[in-house]
Design a protein around this motif. Structure first.
Motif, PDB file in Angstrom:
ATOM      1  N   SER A  20       0.874  -1.183   0.000  1.00 53.21           N
ATOM      2  CA  SER A  20       0.000   0.000   0.000  1.00 53.21           C
ATOM      3  C   SER A  20       0.900   1.219   0.000  1.00 53.21           C
ATOM      4  CB  SER A  20      -0.863  -0.006   1.260  1.00 53.21           C
ATOM      5  OG  SER A  20      -1.454   1.264   1.452  1.00 53.21           O
ATOM      6  N   LEU A  21       0.526   2.220  -0.763  1.00 49.46           N
ATOM      7  CA  LEU A  21       1.225   3.507  -0.687  1.00 49.46           C
ATOM      8  C   LEU A  21       0.320   4.504   0.026  1.00 49.46           C
ATOM      9  CD1 LEU A  21       3.700   5.260  -1.630  1.00 49.46           C
ATOM     10  CD2 LEU A  21       2.237   5.967  -3.528  1.00 49.46           C
TER      11      LEU A  21
ATOM     12  N   THR B 246      -2.808   4.369   1.447  1.00 51.28           N
ATOM     13  CA  THR B 246      -3.522   4.083   2.693  1.00 51.28           C
ATOM     14  C   THR B 246      -2.545   4.063   3.871  1.00 51.28           C
ATOM     15  OG1 THR B 246      -5.011   2.747   1.345  1.00 51.28           O
ATOM     16  CG2 THR B 246      -5.223   2.527   3.726  1.00 51.28           C
TER      17      THR B 246
ATOM     18  N   ARG C 141      -4.200  -3.863   6.700  1.00 53.68           N
ATOM     19  CA  ARG C 141      -4.486  -4.293   5.319  1.00 53.68           C
ATOM     20  C   ARG C 141      -4.074  -5.753   5.230  1.00 53.68           C
ATOM     21  NH1 ARG C 141      -3.341  -1.412  -0.325  1.00 53.68           N
ATOM     22  NH2 ARG C 141      -5.110  -0.221   0.465  1.00 53.68           N
TER      23      ARG C 141
ATOM     24  N   HIS D 182     -13.031  -1.649   1.271  1.00 55.44           N
ATOM     25  CA  HIS D 182     -12.015  -0.620   1.546  1.00 55.44           C
ATOM     26  C   HIS D 182     -12.797   0.621   2.017  1.00 55.44           C
ATOM     27  CE1 HIS D 182      -8.423   1.603   1.504  1.00 55.44           C
ATOM     28  NE2 HIS D 182      -7.989   1.380   0.280  1.00 55.44           N
TER      29      HIS D 182
HETATM   30  N1   CP Z   1      -6.226   3.484  -3.047  1.00 56.79           N
HETATM   31  C1   CP Z   1      -5.414   2.697  -2.304  1.00 56.79           C
HETATM   32  O1   CP Z   1      -5.875   1.923  -1.456  1.00 56.79           O
HETATM   33  O2   CP Z   1      -4.103   2.831  -2.576  1.00 56.79           O
HETATM   34  P1   CP Z   1      -2.930   2.028  -1.872  1.00 56.79           P
HETATM   35  O3   CP Z   1      -3.074   0.563  -2.284  1.00 56.79           O
HETATM   36  O4   CP Z   1      -1.650   2.620  -2.386  1.00 56.79           O
HETATM   37  O5   CP Z   1      -3.087   2.158  -0.394  1.00 56.79           O
END
Ligand code: CP
Length: 315
Positions: free
Chosen positions: A68-69, A71, A121, A149
């Motif tokens: 994940s970036l 979140t 996550r 989500h």
């Molecule tokens: N939109 C979103 O959840 O992005 P990440 O996977 O980078 O967290």
């Protein structure tokens, strides 16, 4: 702060009644009032650019078992702005490489006993009953498998309302893989905050939302395989991975549902384009500077919604 995060209620006879820590695993964990409060609080934080003025938290643990970036970093920044220390955990003692694996439930029990809030996550759907049994502090899901989500959909609704006004007056279209968790949470949220119309645009192999729409939303929803964007005020680009439920998709089919110069010709000039991000190739590079593209304005506001969510959970 830690210890206070697990709410206690005092009834009229002054008996302490302990309540379970709050879980935000699904949009349906929020009441209609909660959604209003979160939108109001996030909008207030945006107006005042309120960063670092409140001391709400000591610590938050971010247990992210898949990449994940937005979140992960977004929650880290939100925790910091609320006066807390974010602590990243990217693995637990439960992987196949461990000779003696610890269960996810025990991991949750241990971590939630140390902190004010746990953000997760996971590659798998979270089990509510087991989390309820393990949790010593509030837990918020930052995405669980293909399930939901919830904070992403709150960010999406905030962007819709900030950019175009009340969703009740808007014709919203979602294009791409309808089985994605961000789509599922957004549709659940739109079931509660009804748009004027909802158009779901996908190839047949990826049209499995996997949930029943409420009667009111169903009556306003139109399912189509045609990427006709002419009746939309908001185009939500969900993404269309090559592989997924329904098998591998042909490249030409994927491009049919991408945001291209050709498809955008039919989108009204006043419409906006949103995306949960990341964008892989579902928005073509030569339309990234289209004035209707609001994807980064959407992500710029995300931290404020994450702050609002954390404040609600720990108070
Ligand atoms: N939109 C979103 O959840 O992005 P990440 O996977 O980078 O967290």
């Amino acid at each position: 702060m830690q210890g206070n995060a697990q709410a206690t209620l005092i009834n009229t006879t002054d008996t302490l009644i302990s309540s379970k820590p709050r879980l935000l695993l699904s949009i349906n964990d929020l009441s209609d009032d909660d959604v209003d409060l979160l939108l109001d609080d996030a909008q207030g934080l945006i107006r005042t650019q309120d960063i670092g003025k409140e001391a709400i938290l000591n610590t938050a643990i971010l247990l992210f078992l898949t990449p994940s970036l937005r979140t992960r970093v977004g929650f880290s920044v939100a925790v910091h702005r609320l006066g807390g220390l974010p602590i990243d955990v990217e693995e637990y003692r439960g992987g196949p490489e461990m000779t003696a694996s610890e269960s996810f439930d025990d991991t949750v029990r241990v971590l939630t006993g140390m902190t004010d809030v746990l953000v997760t996550r996971t590659p798998f759907k979270l089990d509510r009953e087991r989390l309820e049994a393990s949790a010593e502090c509030p837990i918020v899901s930052g995405g669980d498998g293909r399930n939901e989500h919830p904070t992403q959909s709150l960010i999406d609704l905030l962007a819709i309302q900030e950019e175009r006004g009340p969703v009740s007056q808007l014709r919203v279209g979602i294009i791409g893989d309808l089985s994605m968790r961000s789509v599922r949470s957004l549709v659940l949220l739109l079931d509660r905050r009804l748009p004027r119309e909802l158009t779901l645009i996908s190839p047949p192999q990826r049209s499995g939302l996997g949930m029943e729409l409420g009667v009111e939303l169903a009556s306003r929803t139109h399912w189509t395989q045609e990427p006709d964007l002419s009746r939309l005020d908001v185009l939500y680009v969900a993404g269309l991975p090559e592989s997924g439920e329904g098998g591998t998709l042909d490249g030409a089919v994927r491009m049919t549902y991408s945001v291209s110069r050709e498809n955008l010709r039919s989108l009204p000039p006043s419409a906006i384009i949103l995306s949960p991000l990341p964008v892989i190739d579902e928005i073509q590079p030569d339309v990234r500077d289209d004035p209707r593209m609001r994807i980064f304005q959407q992500s710029d506001r995300a931290v404020f919604m994450r702050m609002a969510v954390l404040k609600m959970l720990v108070h």
